[in-house]
Write an enzyme that holds these catalytic residues in place. Structure first.
Site, PDB file in Angstrom:
ATOM      1  N   SER A 135      19.352 -18.230   1.341  1.00  0.00           N
ATOM      2  CA  SER A 135      19.975 -18.701   0.103  1.00  0.00           C
ATOM      3  C   SER A 135      19.611 -17.748  -1.018  1.00  0.00           C
ATOM      4  O   SER A 135      18.571 -17.069  -0.970  1.00  0.00           O
ATOM      5  CB  SER A 135      19.461 -20.108  -0.232  1.00  0.00           C
ATOM      6  OG  SER A 135      19.833 -20.496  -1.547  1.00  0.00           O
ATOM      7  N   TYR A 145      11.961 -25.447  -0.934  1.00  0.00           N
ATOM      8  CA  TYR A 145      13.245 -24.929  -0.454  1.00  0.00           C
ATOM      9  C   TYR A 145      13.321 -23.419  -0.688  1.00  0.00           C
ATOM     10  O   TYR A 145      13.586 -22.642   0.242  1.00  0.00           O
ATOM     11  CB  TYR A 145      14.413 -25.636  -1.147  1.00  0.00           C
ATOM     12  CG  TYR A 145      15.754 -25.141  -0.650  1.00  0.00           C
ATOM     13  CD1 TYR A 145      16.304 -25.650   0.524  1.00  0.00           C
ATOM     14  CD2 TYR A 145      16.448 -24.142  -1.328  1.00  0.00           C
ATOM     15  CE1 TYR A 145      17.516 -25.177   1.005  1.00  0.00           C
ATOM     16  CE2 TYR A 145      17.665 -23.671  -0.850  1.00  0.00           C
ATOM     17  CZ  TYR A 145      18.199 -24.192   0.313  1.00  0.00           C
ATOM     18  OH  TYR A 145      19.393 -23.711   0.784  1.00  0.00           O
TER      19      TYR A 145
END
Length: 249
Positions: A135, A145
């Protein structure tokens, strides 16, 4: 026919990869937790593309699930797409520890183990590829994350360098916001995000396959996100963290 195994294959980026690779003539192995959705996805791909699509139900946060997929990867697989992943609705440190550990197992341990399961066959045949879906968050600081996705990027670049065979490619794919079920499943309200920030999942898969063919080790789809990542490299990490936290709230 070349074979591709895709984790998180029933929705979002994983489903986009399945469509793209089916159109390109790959035989598919679709991995996800939901057997019903897997069967539906395989049926659609066969109907639309005439693709052979094997299904493999597995929870990659469990030892049993990981072992099942590792075993399949030891058969001939030409392309592995490590796409499975999820987000948390709460911010660190308010996420329960069991949820944090589950994220690390799916985002990091599964990527490591499945890559290692696929590589011996690829090295023996002298060809193959791994796409690890990370990401844009990997380049910024925002909880577990972003930390886990930063690991995916570093691992992918390191593994590609260590393999040292240009016919065996390992690439990290780093999209920004993509229109998928990701945020809905994580109970994250994205209603205020402007339209120009969103990417299309099929465009992401297409860009990934192009960049893989070009031999890139990190792929960032979209001109906007390429600029965001480039600018982020010159901004102090403390400031980036503060801005990320404000956006997250």
């Amino acid at each position: 026919m070349p074979t591709a195994l895709i984790t998180g294959a029933t929705s979002g980026i994983g489903a986009a990869f399945a469509r793209r690779l089916a159109a390109d003539g790959f035989d598919l192995v679709l991995v996800a937790r939901d057997e019903t959705r897997l069967a539906e996805s395989a049926g659609r791909l066969k109907l639309r593309y005439g693709a052979s699509a094997q299904t493999l139900a597995a929870d990659l946060a469990t030892e049993e699930g990981l072992a099942r997929v590792e075993s399949r990867l030891r058969d001939e697989v030409d392309l592995l797409v490590n796409n499975a992943g999820f987000g948390h609705p709460a911010a660190f440190p308010d996420v329960p520890i069991e949820d944090e550990v589950r994220m690390l197992k799916v985002h990091c341990e599964a990527v490591l183990r499945l890559t290692l399961a696929a590589l011996p066959g690829m090295r023996e045949r002298g060809r193959g590829a791994v796409i690890n879906v990370a990401s844009v968050a990997a380049f910024f600081t925002r909880g577990t994350y972003s930390a886990s996705k930063a690991w995916v990027v570093n691992f992918s670049e390191s593994a590609a360098a260590e393999i040292g065979n240009p016919r065996i490619r390992i690439m990290a794919l780093c999209p920004g916001f993509v229109r998928t079920e990701f945020h809905q499943r994580a109970l994250i309200d994205m209603s205020g995000m402007p339209g120009f920030m969103w990417l299309d999942a099929d465009d992401v898969a297409r860009t990934a396959m192009r960049d893989l063919a070009l031999g890139k080790r990190v792929s960032v789809p979209g001109a906007l996100y390429k600029a965001v990542v480039a600018v982020g490299k010159f901004v102090p990490r403390g400031l980036v963290g503060a801005v990320s936290a404000r956006i997250g709230r």
